[in-house]
Design a protein around this motif. Structure first.
Motif, PDB file in Angstrom:
ATOM      1  N   LEU A   1      31.875 -30.512 -28.333  1.00 58.96           N
ATOM      2  CA  LEU A   1      31.234 -31.014 -29.534  1.00 58.96           C
ATOM      3  C   LEU A   1      30.006 -31.831 -29.132  1.00 58.96           C
ATOM      4  CD1 LEU A   1      31.860 -31.114 -32.645  1.00 58.96           C
ATOM      5  CD2 LEU A   1      32.792 -33.388 -32.215  1.00 58.96           C
ATOM      6  N   PRO A   2      28.843 -31.548 -29.695  1.00 59.20           N
ATOM      7  CA  PRO A   2      27.677 -32.389 -29.389  1.00 59.20           C
ATOM      8  C   PRO A   2      27.965 -33.850 -29.733  1.00 59.20           C
ATOM      9  CG  PRO A   2      27.011 -30.416 -30.596  1.00 59.20           C
ATOM     10  CD  PRO A   2      28.517 -30.466 -30.634  1.00 59.20           C
ATOM     11  N   ASN A   3      27.530 -34.765 -28.874  1.00 57.64           N
ATOM     12  CA  ASN A   3      27.801 -36.185 -29.109  1.00 57.64           C
ATOM     13  C   ASN A   3      27.299 -36.657 -30.469  1.00 57.64           C
ATOM     14  OD1 ASN A   3      29.310 -36.715 -26.880  1.00 57.64           O
ATOM     15  ND2 ASN A   3      27.813 -38.003 -25.864  1.00 57.64           N
ATOM     16  N   ALA A   4      26.248 -36.050 -30.972  1.00 53.38           N
ATOM     17  CA  ALA A   4      25.723 -36.429 -32.289  1.00 53.38           C
ATOM     18  C   ALA A   4      26.722 -36.130 -33.405  1.00 53.38           C
ATOM     19  CB  ALA A   4      24.410 -35.704 -32.557  1.00 53.38           C
ATOM     20  N   GLU A   5      27.734 -35.297 -33.116  1.00 49.90           N
ATOM     21  CA  GLU A   5      28.735 -34.925 -34.124  1.00 49.90           C
ATOM     22  C   GLU A   5      30.089 -35.600 -33.903  1.00 49.90           C
ATOM     23  OE1 GLU A   5      28.953 -30.640 -34.506  1.00 49.90           O
ATOM     24  OE2 GLU A   5      26.771 -30.453 -34.290  1.00 49.90           O
ATOM     25  N   LEU A   6      30.144 -36.624 -33.070  1.00 47.91           N
ATOM     26  CA  LEU A   6      31.424 -37.273 -32.758  1.00 47.91           C
ATOM     27  C   LEU A   6      32.142 -37.815 -33.989  1.00 47.91           C
ATOM     28  CD1 LEU A   6      31.010 -39.228 -29.397  1.00 47.91           C
ATOM     29  CD2 LEU A   6      32.308 -37.150 -29.869  1.00 47.91           C
ATOM     30  N   GLN A   7      31.413 -38.220 -34.992  1.00 49.45           N
ATOM     31  CA  GLN A   7      32.062 -38.760 -36.192  1.00 49.45           C
ATOM     32  C   GLN A   7      33.000 -37.730 -36.837  1.00 49.45           C
ATOM     33  OE1 GLN A   7      31.861 -42.053 -37.026  1.00 49.45           O
ATOM     34  NE2 GLN A   7      30.698 -42.180 -35.135  1.00 49.45           N
ATOM     35  N   ASN A   8      32.774 -36.447 -36.556  1.00 49.43           N
ATOM     36  CA  ASN A   8      33.605 -35.393 -37.143  1.00 49.43           C
ATOM     37  C   ASN A   8      35.039 -35.404 -36.635  1.00 49.43           C
ATOM     38  OD1 ASN A   8      31.321 -34.557 -38.513  1.00 49.43           O
ATOM     39  ND2 ASN A   8      30.876 -32.891 -37.108  1.00 49.43           N
TER      40      ASN A   8
ATOM     41  N   MET B   1      30.727 -44.818 -28.116  1.00 50.23           N
ATOM     42  CA  MET B   1      31.080 -43.845 -27.082  1.00 50.23           C
ATOM     43  C   MET B   1      29.996 -42.776 -26.918  1.00 50.23           C
ATOM     44  SD  MET B   1      35.126 -43.769 -28.051  1.00 50.23           S
ATOM     45  CE  MET B   1      35.550 -42.237 -27.260  1.00 50.23           C
ATOM     46  N   GLN B   2      29.216 -42.538 -27.960  1.00 49.48           N
ATOM     47  CA  GLN B   2      28.112 -41.580 -27.870  1.00 49.48           C
ATOM     48  C   GLN B   2      27.143 -41.949 -26.756  1.00 49.48           C
ATOM     49  OE1 GLN B   2      26.748 -41.861 -31.996  1.00 49.48           O
ATOM     50  NE2 GLN B   2      27.123 -39.665 -32.219  1.00 49.48           N
ATOM     51  N   GLN B   3      27.050 -43.231 -26.441  1.00 49.54           N
ATOM     52  CA  GLN B   3      26.098 -43.723 -25.443  1.00 49.54           C
ATOM     53  C   GLN B   3      26.729 -43.863 -24.059  1.00 49.54           C
ATOM     54  OE1 GLN B   3      23.069 -43.834 -26.752  1.00 49.54           O
ATOM     55  NE2 GLN B   3      24.082 -43.329 -28.673  1.00 49.54           N
ATOM     56  N   GLN B   4      27.989 -43.472 -23.913  1.00 45.60           N
ATOM     57  CA  GLN B   4      28.694 -43.658 -22.648  1.00 45.60           C
ATOM     58  C   GLN B   4      28.940 -42.310 -21.968  1.00 45.60           C
ATOM     59  OE1 GLN B   4      32.081 -46.057 -23.780  1.00 45.60           O
ATOM     60  NE2 GLN B   4      30.787 -47.705 -24.518  1.00 45.60           N
ATOM     61  N   ASN B   5      29.602 -42.318 -20.826  1.00 42.61           N
ATOM     62  CA  ASN B   5      29.839 -41.115 -20.033  1.00 42.61           C
ATOM     63  C   ASN B   5      31.036 -40.344 -20.597  1.00 42.61           C
ATOM     64  OD1 ASN B   5      29.090 -39.404 -18.011  1.00 42.61           O
ATOM     65  ND2 ASN B   5      30.207 -40.487 -16.411  1.00 42.61           N
ATOM     66  N   TYR B   6      30.895 -39.917 -21.819  1.00 41.55           N
ATOM     67  CA  TYR B   6      31.985 -39.347 -22.611  1.00 41.55           C
ATOM     68  C   TYR B   6      31.543 -38.010 -23.200  1.00 41.55           C
ATOM     69  CZ  TYR B   6      35.153 -38.809 -26.594  1.00 41.55           C
ATOM     70  OH  TYR B   6      36.050 -38.330 -27.501  1.00 41.55           O
ATOM     71  N   GLU B   7      32.464 -37.057 -23.195  1.00 42.65           N
ATOM     72  CA  GLU B   7      32.271 -35.783 -23.891  1.00 42.65           C
ATOM     73  C   GLU B   7      33.538 -35.486 -24.675  1.00 42.65           C
ATOM     74  OE1 GLU B   7      30.822 -32.411 -21.649  1.00 42.65           O
ATOM     75  OE2 GLU B   7      29.819 -33.742 -20.227  1.00 42.65           O
ATOM     76  N   CYS B   8      33.411 -34.603 -25.633  1.00 44.23           N
ATOM     77  CA  CYS B   8      34.541 -34.271 -26.488  1.00 44.23           C
ATOM     78  C   CYS B   8      34.696 -32.755 -26.585  1.00 44.23           C
ATOM     79  CB  CYS B   8      34.321 -34.857 -27.879  1.00 44.23           C
ATOM     80  SG  CYS B   8      35.704 -34.586 -28.983  1.00 44.23           S
ATOM     81  N   ALA B   9      35.904 -32.269 -26.291  1.00 40.53           N
ATOM     82  CA  ALA B   9      36.232 -30.856 -26.472  1.00 40.53           C
ATOM     83  C   ALA B   9      37.061 -30.731 -27.744  1.00 40.53           C
ATOM     84  CB  ALA B   9      37.022 -30.329 -25.275  1.00 40.53           C
ATOM     85  N   VAL B  10      36.806 -29.678 -28.508  1.00 42.01           N
ATOM     86  CA  VAL B  10      37.523 -29.482 -29.764  1.00 42.01           C
ATOM     87  C   VAL B  10      38.054 -28.054 -29.858  1.00 42.01           C
ATOM     88  CG1 VAL B  10      36.217 -31.246 -31.026  1.00 42.01           C
ATOM     89  CG2 VAL B  10      35.420 -28.861 -31.042  1.00 42.01           C
TER      90      VAL B  10
END
Length: 141
Positions: free
Chosen positions: A8-15, A40-49
């Motif tokens: 998931l793009p970090n810009a879409e983390l709120q989803n 978390m968008q500004q940290q060394n974090y990614e999200c898989a969905v």
């Protein structure tokens, strides 16, 4: 069923906030979760969905770092699949996809924490080849 795994793009983390809210049984407010994911968008974090018919039905965060005891490592965080999509091997497929993604980034290990009372997750992670390394301690200050 048609499932898609993706980053998931970090810009879409709120989803993912509604899924993480479900995971925590509402113990952390939506407002607090939204604020934390914005940081978390500004940290060394990614999200898989996991998506099913364009709906988000599964999630895990990934924190990337180098640790002295294991080298380049990704720590999974808030692993969750909605209950109606469990029991069909989807979690196993998701973990394989995540492992391939992490390995392709040049990382050698995957770590995670799971709640002590979450016995089904313990069995799942054992079956996925995870081993218990230690205890996770927490102190709020």
């Amino acid at each position: 069923m048609d499932y898609q795994f993706q980053i998931l793009p970090n810009a879409e983390l709120q989803n993912i906030v509604p899924l993480v809210y479900e995971l925590n049984n509402g113990k952390i407010s939506l407002d607090v979760l939204q604020s934390r994911f914005k940081e978390m968008q500004q940290q060394n974090y990614e999200c898989a969905v996991i998506k099913h018919n364009e709906a988000l039905i599964g999630v895990t965060g990934m924190w990337f770092c180098t640790r002295h005891y294991i080298g380049k490592s990704a720590e999974l965080d808030h692993v969750y699949i909605q209950s109606e999509h469990r029991g069909s091997g989807l979690g196993k497929q998701f973990m394989a996809w995540i492992a391939n993604y992490i390995k392709a980034k040049g990382y050698q290990s995957i770590e995670l924490n799971t709640y002590v009372q979450n016995y089904p997750s313990h069995k799942f992670y054992y079956n996925e080849g995870f081993q218990i390394l230690g205890y996770h301690f927490l102190k709020k200050i």
